[in-house]
Scaffold this motif. Structure first.
Motif, PDB file in Angstrom:
ATOM      1  N   ILE A  32     -12.197  -7.400   5.386  1.00 37.77           N
ATOM      2  CA  ILE A  32     -12.595  -6.851   4.091  1.00 37.77           C
ATOM      3  C   ILE A  32     -11.948  -7.628   2.953  1.00 37.77           C
ATOM      4  CG2 ILE A  32     -10.769  -5.085   3.934  1.00 37.77           C
ATOM      5  CD1 ILE A  32     -12.967  -3.211   2.776  1.00 37.77           C
ATOM      6  N   ARG A  33     -10.704  -8.058   3.129  1.00 38.40           N
ATOM      7  CA  ARG A  33     -10.070  -8.886   2.101  1.00 38.40           C
ATOM      8  C   ARG A  33     -10.696 -10.276   2.071  1.00 38.40           C
ATOM      9  NH1 ARG A  33      -3.618  -7.885   1.198  1.00 38.40           N
ATOM     10  NH2 ARG A  33      -3.752  -5.665   0.683  1.00 38.40           N
ATOM     11  N   HIS A  36     -14.011  -9.775   0.103  1.00 41.42           N
ATOM     12  CA  HIS A  36     -13.884  -9.353  -1.288  1.00 41.42           C
ATOM     13  C   HIS A  36     -13.174 -10.382  -2.155  1.00 41.42           C
ATOM     14  CE1 HIS A  36     -15.069  -4.943  -1.324  1.00 41.42           C
ATOM     15  NE2 HIS A  36     -15.275  -5.324  -0.074  1.00 41.42           N
ATOM     16  N   VAL A  87      -8.646  -2.498  -2.375  1.00 42.87           N
ATOM     17  CA  VAL A  87      -8.648  -3.467  -1.278  1.00 42.87           C
ATOM     18  C   VAL A  87      -7.374  -4.314  -1.246  1.00 42.87           C
ATOM     19  CG1 VAL A  87      -9.835  -5.503  -0.332  1.00 42.87           C
ATOM     20  CG2 VAL A  87     -11.164  -3.561  -1.199  1.00 42.87           C
ATOM     21  N   SER A 167     -14.300  -0.787   6.016  1.00 42.39           N
ATOM     22  CA  SER A 167     -14.878  -0.055   4.890  1.00 42.39           C
ATOM     23  C   SER A 167     -14.793   1.457   5.081  1.00 42.39           C
ATOM     24  CB  SER A 167     -16.339  -0.460   4.679  1.00 42.39           C
ATOM     25  OG  SER A 167     -17.201   0.158   5.616  1.00 42.39           O
TER      26      SER A 167
END
Length: 299
Positions: A32-33, A36, A87, A167
């Motif tokens: 996710i990092r 993003h 995040v 998520s």
């Protein structure tokens, strides 16, 4: 209601040698990092917003309770900052952002006032409606995956499931009830298919007017030029149904442009410096310039 901790089937992202409160909810190497931090993923913002506005409750709430049309760039900055805090920042910062998020949504309530798809004008809406919150969350997840794979690189089914598992932590923090939340990426794909083809979503006049504020913003030179790119990419990324309902053109020249742009970003991404490819709040100065006409947003 207090902020819930991630459920046991979610990824617990904490190194053992740092106190929990000093860390974020995700490990530095988490997918996710990885996704993003890419500035180009922000190009999917138009797709996500237009899909959100196709939900009558979301469109009504935005129209009645925000300065969306008059200050679109500041609204964009607040959205980027909110997701950045969840995040990338430590848990205390994330909780402060969530406290404001929940307080703001609790005061949103009203009546549609006009027919919206299958809903009568007397239908009431609320900022804490769980299925509307699920849809907003889902548009971000689906759009981030779609945009990353289009402009950065493809992901395997295992990686897409990994991102979706990450998520789910955000879904917990946004207080989306577990009983309506798809628990696997496969279930999530089925949910999106049902929403895209069903009768819940409808592009109303309210949604169209708000979409115009996104696609044709009254802003300075650099943001105006960026909006032209956003319109073309948004048309290319939207499902055909919503491209048509919003009245977006999608011709052979646009297809060739998006294809060429996608090939270029995929090819050049490993070779460009971080100030070009990184998300603005992580040091991406180019994105600041393109979105706000300056290296820092105007407050």
């Amino acid at each position: 209601m207090g902020i819930k901790q991630p459920k046991s089937n979610h990824r617990e992202p904490i190194p053992d040698d740092i106190p929990i409160e000093d860390q974020g909810y995700f490990k530095p190497e988490s997918l996710i990092r990885q996704i993003h931090r890419e500035a180009v993923v922000l190009l999917g913002g138009g797709r996500a917003i237009l899909l959100q506005l196709a939900h009558p409750f979301v469109a009504a709430g935005v129209d009645d309770y925000s300065n969306f049309k008059s200050n679109i760039l500041q609204r964009l900055y607040r959205t980027i900052l909110f997701m950045h805090n969840l995040v990338f920042q430590d848990r205390q910062t994330a909780r402060e952002a969530l406290k404001h998020f929940h307080a703001m949504h609790k005061r949103i309530r009203g009546r549609l006032g006009h027919r919206s798809g299958q809903l009568s004008p007397d239908t009431t809406y609320s900022g804490v409606d769980p299925r509307a919150k699920l849809w907003v969350y889902a548009t971000f997840v689906d759009t981030n995956l779609t945009t990353y794979q289009k402009f950065v690189k493809p992901l395997s089914q295992v990686e897409r499931q990994q991102y979706y598992s990450d998520s789910l932590v955000l879904a917990d923090l946004m207080e989306i009830p577990e009983e309506i939340l798809p628990q696997t990426y496969t279930e999530f794909q089925e949910y999106m298919k049902t929403m895209f083809t069903g009768e819940t979503l409808a592009v109303t006049n309210t949604a169209q007017n708000l979409a115009n504020a996104v696609l044709y913003p009254d802003v300075g030179l650099f943001p105006t030029l960026s909006a032209g790119l956003l319109r073309t990419v948004t048309a290319g990324l939207l499902p055909q149904r919503f491209r048509c309902e919003y009245g977006l053109t999608w011709n052979s020249n646009q297809k060739l442009f998006v294809q060429g742009f996608s090939s270029s970003t995929r090819l050049l991404r490993p070779f460009v410096p971080s100030w070009i490819w990184q998300s603005p709040l992580l040091g991406g100065k180019l994105t600041y310039l393109l979105l706000w006409g300056t290296e820092k947003p105007g407050g």
